[in-house]
Enzyme design. Structure first.
Site, PDB file in Angstrom:
ATOM      1  N   HIS A   1     -38.840  67.619  -6.441  1.00 20.62           N
ATOM      2  CA  HIS A   1     -37.559  68.170  -6.900  1.00 20.62           C
ATOM      3  C   HIS A   1     -37.724  68.830  -8.265  1.00 20.62           C
ATOM      4  O   HIS A   1     -37.269  69.960  -8.484  1.00 20.62           O
ATOM      5  CB  HIS A   1     -36.518  67.048  -7.031  1.00 20.62           C
TER       6      HIS A   1
ATOM      7  N   HIS B   1     -41.791  62.350  -4.405  1.00 19.77           N
ATOM      8  CA  HIS B   1     -40.520  62.905  -3.921  1.00 19.77           C
ATOM      9  C   HIS B   1     -39.737  63.515  -5.086  1.00 19.77           C
ATOM     10  O   HIS B   1     -39.280  64.661  -5.015  1.00 19.77           O
ATOM     11  CB  HIS B   1     -39.719  61.778  -3.249  1.00 19.77           C
ATOM     12  N   GLU B   2     -39.594  62.752  -6.161  1.00 16.52           N
ATOM     13  CA  GLU B   2     -38.833  63.232  -7.315  1.00 16.52           C
ATOM     14  C   GLU B   2     -39.591  64.327  -8.070  1.00 16.52           C
ATOM     15  O   GLU B   2     -38.986  65.255  -8.607  1.00 16.52           O
ATOM     16  CB  GLU B   2     -38.507  62.068  -8.248  1.00 16.52           C
TER      17      GLU B   2
END
Length: 267
Positions: free
Chosen positions: A62, A58-59
């Site tokens: 980003h 998820h990170e």
């Protein structure tokens, strides 16, 4: 030469992340083969490590999107190594999300990577950077649910099936909750570039509390019932029954596993 080596190191997958993946693989095998004397402990370790892997991805989404959008400082911060220990807020990024899973069976990632937004031009790019995280959870959910909606579960051990169903629930809740337009969550980050400067300044002080506010609201019985009713409907559409997610969470909480799910497996 030193610079090139450093840049290569900035993007090399961290041994920490590889270790977490190894735990996920070994405990997943233990659940599949019923190798562990206590399947609940194996399910707990498998789901928790898989959940942390999804948090890292998820990170990473980003960070990778920010890099390609113009923030070339991302690499030097270590975000491209998938190492959860380099996140800006380790408590929000790893500890609290895992606690949320243990306490309420809710998948809710926290903010972690620091992006130098001043380096990025264009509101669409800013929105896409924020959307990349929840989209990763949605993709992870599709992978977890694929065996169910593809009817590819023949011969799959029940406990592994339950664990996969619970992991899918976590990914779907993470994708939905983190897409809410609440300050501090990615959903707000998607719309923030399109808001006026005055509105952004007024909302900014509340950003650190958005995550906890959502979690607190979900403890209201009426809200909790409505939310998980919607989640169960989505999962049913993907071929996962409420009983499967219930038993998955039941085995995950090995310290209080009910006799009903254990008896179902032992039939």
């Amino acid at each position: 030469m030193t610079t090139a080596t450093k840049r290569h190191g900035d993007r090399r997958i961290s041994p920490v992340f590889l270790g977490i993946v190894a735990v996920m693989a070994v405990t997943g095998w233990a659940v599949w083969t019923d190798f562990s004397a206590s399947p609940g402990i194996a399910v707990f370790l498998f789901v928790t490590s898989a959940w942390i892997v999804s948090l890292c991805l998820h990170e990473y989404a980003h960070a990778r999107t920010a890099l390609h959008s113009g923030d070339i400082s991302i690499g030097t911060k270590g975000y491209l190594t998938l190492n959860p220990l380099v996140y800006t807020h380790a408590l929000l990024s790893i500890v609290l999300p895992v606690l949320f899973v243990i306490m309420g069976g809710i998948g809710l990632p926290g903010g972690a990577v620091f992006i130098e937004r001043g380096r990025i031009r264009g509101r669409w790019k800013h929105s896409l950077i924020s959307a990349a995280g929840p989209l990763t959870n949605a993709l992870f959910a599709l992978v977890c649910t694929a065996p169910f909606w593809l009817n590819a579960l023949a011969g799959v051990p029940l406990v592994f099936r339950f664990a996969l169903a619970f992991l899918a629930l976590l990914q779907i809740t993470a994708a939905i909750l983190n897409s809410l337009p609440v300050p501090g969550l990615d959903g707000y980050g998607v719309i923030e570039p399109w808001l006026s400067y005055k509105v952004r300044r007024q909302v900014e002080p509340y950003a650190p509390f958005g995550l906890l506010a959502v979690f607190g609201i979900l403890f209201i019985p009426e809200v909790n019932h409505a939310f998980f009713g919607a989640i169960d409907a989505i999962l049913r559409g993907l071929g996962i029954s409420e009983a499967e997610t219930y038993c998955g969470q039941d085995f995950y909480r090995f310290w209080q596993t009910s006799d009903a799910c254990q008896a179902f497996v032992n039939r």
